[in-house]
Structures are given as C-alpha cells and as structure tokens.
Design an enzyme around this catalytic site. Structure first.
Site, PDB file in Angstrom:
ATOM      1  CD  GLU A 107     -11.643 -16.525 -65.206  1.00 42.46           C
ATOM      2  OE1 GLU A 107     -10.874 -16.335 -66.180  1.00 42.46           O
ATOM      3  OE2 GLU A 107     -11.290 -17.079 -64.157  1.00 42.46           O
ATOM      4  CD  GLU A 127     -10.956 -21.119 -67.992  1.00 49.31           C
ATOM      5  OE1 GLU A 127     -12.003 -21.801 -67.916  1.00 49.31           O
ATOM      6  OE2 GLU A 127     -10.957 -19.870 -68.033  1.00 49.31           O
TER       7      GLU A 127
END
Ligand code: NAI
Length: 703
Positions: A107, A127
């Site tokens: 990210e 995730e």
C-alpha cells in the site's frame, strides 16, 4: 530515547526516506510516525528534487503491525493521511522494492509515483489470511493499477506475485538488477532530468476492460456463500467502489468495511492463530544461543503410508533422503506410491516434470539399514507395535552416527520407552506427522523425558524448513490432538447410544465449521483402524472401567462394517455419498438396551456441541495442567492445522474463551449432575475452573 526507525538522508539532490525496523520493516506505530516526520522534513527541503523510499535489511515493508490491531484505539487514519500526502508530492516519489512488499508495504509502494523492484522481489495483499481487508487504500489503488479482475483475485486469495508478474500487471514499473537503492536513485535522477510529472495512482481509473460483465456479481455471490469470512464480501464491495466511485468516496467505503472486519470474530480468531503459530515455535526456558545440530541428510525407515509421505516432505524441501524398507516388495510398493503421487501433481499442472525428477533424484531407496549411518536424523515409521519399535530403536542406536537424531512417528506408543531402547535417549523424540504427511500442515513434536534441548530445538527448526506448523507435546497417550479427539469420540458414541443419529451428530458439529463430523470422519479413516486403537488401549490398561466405553465402534468392527471401504459403517454409502444406515441405528439401540441406557428423543444440537466440544476443551485444560502442552494457543494450532477445526473459530480453546469459560464450566457441571459422573468424565479441570472464576482465557494460558 530510542531513535526513529525512519530517517531522511540526502544522496546528492535526492532525498532518501530510509526505513530500518527489523526484522521485516513492519509498520509499527513508531515507523508510521517516522514516515510522517520524514515526509515533513522532505517537504521542508525544497532543494531535494525527488524522494526515494528504501528499506534496510532483507525486505521492503513486509506488512502492517498486526499486534497494533489488538489495540481498541487502533486507527489506520494517520497512515492513510500520510499516504495521501506522499502521493500528493509535487516532486517524484520512488519506491525501491526488494524482498517482499506485502500488505501495508505494498500500500505504501502504490502511493509512490514509481516502483522499482529487484528481480527476486514479490508483492501481495495477504490481509484476507487474517480475516481482514487492506485498510490503507490497497483496495482502491490495486484495481487502478492492476485492473479489477486481478486485484480481486490477489486480495481474495492473498497470494503473491513475483517481480515479472507484478511488472506485467503494472504493479511495479521497472525491474532492475542493480541494488535497490542504486536502482531507485538512478530512476529518480532520470525522472528529474526529464521533468517527469508525478503519476498518482489515485488519479487513475480502473480499466473498464478489467471488469467483464457480471464479474463483481459473481464474486459477490461466491463471497456471500462463505458468510464466516466477511472479508470476502468486503473486498468485492471495495473493488466495486474503486471501479464506480471517485477515490475519496472509495476511501470511505474501504474504511467502513475495514472497521467492520477488524471487529469480526473471524478476524479476531485468525489473528489469534497467526500469533499462536508463531508462539508454538518457541520452546520455553531454552538456553540462549543454543547451537542446533546440522541436518542435511535424512533417513526414513518404513515406506508405508506415513514413511512415504514423510520422505516426500524432505525431498520436496531439498534434503537428500534415504528410504529404508525391510523387503524389496514393500520398498518397490512404497516407491511406486511416491512416484504416482508426483505424477498426479505433474498431470494437474502443479509441478513440472523436471522438478519432479529433481525431487526423486534426492531419494535413495535402500534395503540396508546401515545406509542410515550417514544421516543426520532418522525417522522411524514402521508398524505401530511396541516390540518392533523397541527392536528398531536399539538397532538405530547402533547404526546412527553419534549426534544423529532418532525420531519415532508413533501415534500412540510411549516415546520414553522407545527412547530407552535406543541406548541414547537424549537423541530421541517423537515426530507425529498426520496423514497424508506430505499434505497436512501439522507436526506434533513429542518431547521425551530425556530428549536433549538441542534435539528438540533442531527438530522444531527442521519442521519449519519442511513447511510444517509444529507444536510440542509431552509424552502421554495420544499426545495433544488424539488425546482430545478420544474424548470427543467418546461423547459422540454415548450420544449414539442415547438415540442421536450419526447424521444429527455430524450436522451439529459441521455447523461449527468443521469439515466433517466424527461419524463421517471415522467412516473415512476406517472403523477397523479406530476400533483397533481402542482395543490396544484397553489392553494397555488405559480405558476407564466403563463397559459402555466406545462399544459402538467395537461392535461395528466386529460386524465387518469398516466404513467407506466396505460400503457401510455409521452410514451406508451410495458411491461416496453417505446415507442413513438403519442397520447401524438398530445396532446402537440394541447396545443401549444391553447396557441399560435409556433412549431419548430430546437430544438437541446444543447438547451435541457441548458434550463433544466442551469435554474436549476440559481435556485440553488437563493437558495444560499436566504440562503436556506449553500453551493453550499450541492446542489451537494442533486442532486447526491437523484436525480440520475451522480457522474462523480460532481453535477449541479460543472458542471456549469466546463463549465464556464460566458458561463452559456451568455446562460441564450440568452434565455431571444430569448424567452422573462415575468415571470422572465431567470432572472440571481445576485450571479451567480457576480461569473461569478469574475471567482468564485458556487460549492465552502459558504454564
Ligand atoms: P504402514 O503399515 O503403512 O507402513 C509401515 C511400513 O513399515 C511397512 O511398509 C513395513 O514394510 C515397514 N516396516 C516394518 N518393519 C520394518 C523394518 N524392520 N524395517 C523397515 N521397514 C519396516 O503403517 P503407517 O500407517 O505408515 O504407520 C507407520 C507409523 O506411523 C505407525 O507408528 C503409526 O502409528 C504412525 N502413524 C500413522 C498414521 C496414519 O494415519 N496411518 C498417522 C500418524 C502416525
């Protein structure tokens, strides 16, 4: 005061934000603060013409700080705001990726204007494996770079891409053979020279071609079919937002879903297991800097079901392995099974023929046990028979070189007795693999009374090298897993005698998310196998003096109803489909009558779950009390990695904690009162009772 893990340096006219937070540069709160401060310092230095993000050590930022999620005050907002400011920079920002850029790391990289990767770098948003979604705009930036379809795939599976794949998917811009910092500095200079205007990921639109008709609806339907994993639905909805809404609105959608999945029981359970698996690797009170024994060459004795699978584990991981059998026929049979297994993987396209050949070339079949003399560890997987195992241990004690480790794969026999027979008990321990050994993740490592600390530590390390999740068990009947499973099977059988059907029991247990209830499981594993274990245990004097103890499995064995393999067991099989078996129900009714057990029509799913699972939890507490397991979380690892207990429940100890230990104790007391307790089945473990009264948690318990 400790210095920040992030520093701003300058290399000529280029600023370098340098992250140094070993071991994997995770985004701890201090790292996030360091990034915020570092960016502010860069902003205050207009003479710097570009900014490079570079990490020290073996990897780029490999993830968020999962421990930080446990803090109720956790918020992704400061980091997300930082990413927005980073991306908004008017000077080029370049990420220098090496190792793995995962989760928050990717990210971070996606908020940069340009990404340079080393050829061995890998990227991903894993995730989902923690029941979460990317919460720092990964769901919004990845579809804009890689397209909706690939972004969905990557986020729903959590799988990684290598550098070449990431370049093809436009997730990285460039692969360079130069050291990562050097490559990024060179690119930064080139971008400055050509007066390149920063390219901001958030300003891109998701390519329409990456969003075929119906893609999202189909993905949503699949996600909704798995309501236990709410992160799946969240990922689909976030990708929909990325494709249809402006970035700022997509950001809000992601934030709402992230908050929801973070609070979900599923993610809490999966995070527990993440930490549990890491804790299980650690052996308490080990001398610091203990030297491990070197292991390069492995021996396996016995090429049956388990020995063959165990040998595959080692050759898959690159170990030279010798496989020894007693007869040429058994050896050829074992080798043929191994070859067949690999051929089937190759024919499914999951392994190249060359790789299969490389693996098989590491395996040396032999009929001569002196070939084990050069091995650093020898694992014995011969028939489950004490006299044979003792004889083999004595022989291995002679044949194995000094310092070599001798392991037994016994599932029920006393490891200490086997160790004694070797004449070198300090070198001996148990390695309890699960079937099929080359597939199942769990390895129970059985610490004998005299096992040397370096032997235990070496085998725990070895487990990791062959990709297993290992948990240490002390010596007792069944170790951690089978000892608890025995209690679970006991209650299943009592319920059958009282009038529950196999279908009812299995359905109740499967409603918790276990892949298979106890009756279907035993039908598949073989009632003969299950019954023989009970009979052997009885001979060894292990059973309570209870004439009704596991009479059903013994009766079915006597009747030749071995389960799937004979077409009839607890169920009758039409092909592989189990259907109700009235004959077995009649057998149970007759056994009940014979033993004076009243049949009831009021058995509920709740009673089934409480009697099977809570009694097993109680046994787990006894295992902790006796020091057989080091930690409650190790028990959860055993059950989720080896027995199909669902990860979204976190394991039996975690499940009990979540339901409330006081409630569990109250129900155990209830069954003691209503069913009687002549054999101590319902006697609550003192540890469990104490934790319940103190508000403690079994899954957090460490003896
Ligand atoms: P198996 O019967 O498939 O294989 C045993 C092999 O050992 C046979 O191929 C036999 O020829 C060989 N053998 C016997 N004596 C030998 C000797 N003196 N030298 C060399 N080889 C010899 O048995 P399986 O199922 O592989 O079990 C092996 C061990 O693993 C047992 O201790 C069992 O309790 C344990 N185990 C089995 C599990 C299972 O699901 N089958 C699971 C976990 C442990």
């Amino acid at each position: 005061m400790s210095s920040s893990p992030v520093t701003l340096r300058s290399e000529g006219a280029i600023g370098v934000l340098h992250i140094d937070n070993p071991p994997v540069n995770a985004l701890s709160p201090a790292t996030v603060q360091g990034l915020i401060d570092g960016l502010a310092a860069f902003e205050a230095k207009p003479e710097l013409q570009a900014l490079v993000l570079h990490c020290e050590g073996r990897t780029f930022v490999a993830g968020g700080d999962i421990a930080a999620f446990e803090d109720p005050a956790f918020s992704a907002a400061p980091f997300n705001a930082f990413l927005g400011r980073l991306e908004a920079c008017s000077r080029p920002v370049i990420a220098a990726i090496h190792g793995t850029a995962l989760g928050g790391g990717l990210e971070l990289a996606m908020a940069c204007h340009w990404r340079v990767a080393t050829p061995t770098a890998r990227v991903g948003l894993p995730e989902v494996k923690l029941g979460l979604i990317p919460g720092s705009l990964g769901t919004q930036r990845l579809p804009r770079l890689a397209g909706a379809e690939l972004a969905l795939d990557l986020m729903l599976s959590g799988r990684m891409l290598n550098a070449t794949q990431a370049k093809a998917a436009s997730i990285v811009d460039e692969i360079s053979d130069l050291p990562p910092l050097q490559a990024a500095l060179a690119r930064a200079q080139a971008l400055v020279n050509e007066k390149w205007a920063p390219r901001r990921t958030s300003a891109l639109t998701v390519p329409p071609a990456s969003l075929p008709d119906g893609l999202l609806d189909k993905a949503l339907a699949q996600a909704k079919a798995k309501p236990q994993y709410p992160a799946h639905e969240a990922i689909v909805e976030c990708v929909r937002a990325a494709a249809t809404l402006p970035f700022a609105q997509g950001e809000q959608v992601e934030a709402q879903w992230f908050a929801r999945v973070l609070r979900s029981g599923t993610s809490k359970a999966m995070r527990h297991l993440f930490f549990a698996e890491r804790a299980a690797e650690k052996i308490p009170a080990m001398p610091r800097n203990l030297a491990l024994r070197p292991v390069q060459k492995v021996g396996v004795l016995g090429a049956g079901t388990m020995g063959g699978g165990i040998a595959m584990c080692f050759i898959n991981a690159g170990f030279e392995t010798v496989l020894v059998e007693a007869s040429a026929e058994a050896l050829e049979r074992g080798m043929a099974t191994i070859r067949k297994n690999y051929d089937s993987t190759v024919s499914k396209g999951k392994l190249s023929a060359e790789e299969r050949d490389r693996r098989l070339a590491r395996l040396t079949p032999s009929l001569n046990d002196t070939d084990l003399g050069s091995c650093d560890i020898v694992i014995e997987a011969v028939f489950e028979n004490m006299a044979l195992k003792q004889q083999i241990a004595a022989r291995l004690g002679q044949v194995c070189k000094p310092g070599a480790i001798i392991a037994t794969n016994t599932s029920t026999l006393d490891v200490d007795v086997i160790a004694q027979a070797s004449g070198r008990a300090a070198d001996v321990l148990g390695t309890h693999f699960f079937s099929p050994a080359n597939v199942m993740r769990l390895l129970e490592v059985v610490r004998g009374a005299q096992t040397a600390p370096d032997v235990l530590a070496t085998v725990m390390g070895l487990a990791k090298r062959i990709g297993k999740v290992a948990a240490v068990s002390g010596v007792c009947y069944g170790f951690i897993g089978n000892r608890m499973a025995e209690v679970y099977m006991r209650e299943a059988e009592f319920l059958l005698l009282e009038g529950a059907t196999p279908g009812q029991i299995d359905q109740a247990i499967e409603s918790l998310g276990l892949a298979m209830g106890p009756c279907r499981m035993l039908d598949m594993a073989g009632i003969d196998v299950g019954a023989k274990t009970v009979i052997e245990y009885e001979k060894a004097g292990g059973l309570p003096p209870d004439a009704t103890y596991r009479v059903v499995v013994r009766k079915l064995f006597e009747l030749g109803q071995f389960g799937q393999k004979t077409g009839t067991g607890y169920y009758r099989y039409e092909g592989r489909t189990p259907v109700a078996n009235p004959e077995t129900q009649a057998t149970c009714a007759a056994l009940a009558q014979q033993h004076g057990i009243a049949r009831r029509g009021d058995i509920t799913d709740a009673e089934i779950i409480e009697r099977l699972i809570y009694s097993m939890v109680n046994e787990g507490a006894r295992i902790l009390e006796e020091g057989i397991a080091y930690r409650g979380s190790d028990i959860d690892v055993v059950w989720t990695a080896g027995y199909g207990f669902p990860d979204f429940q976190g394991g039996p100890m975690f499940l009990a904690d979540e339901r409330g230990l006081a409630h569990v104790v109250q129900r155990l007391d209830h069954y003691a009162a209503t069913r009687g307790n002549p054999y101590g089945y319902w006697t609550v473990s003192p540890l469990l009772r104490r934790l319940a009264s103190e508000g403690g948690r079994l899954s957090q318990y460490a003896g």
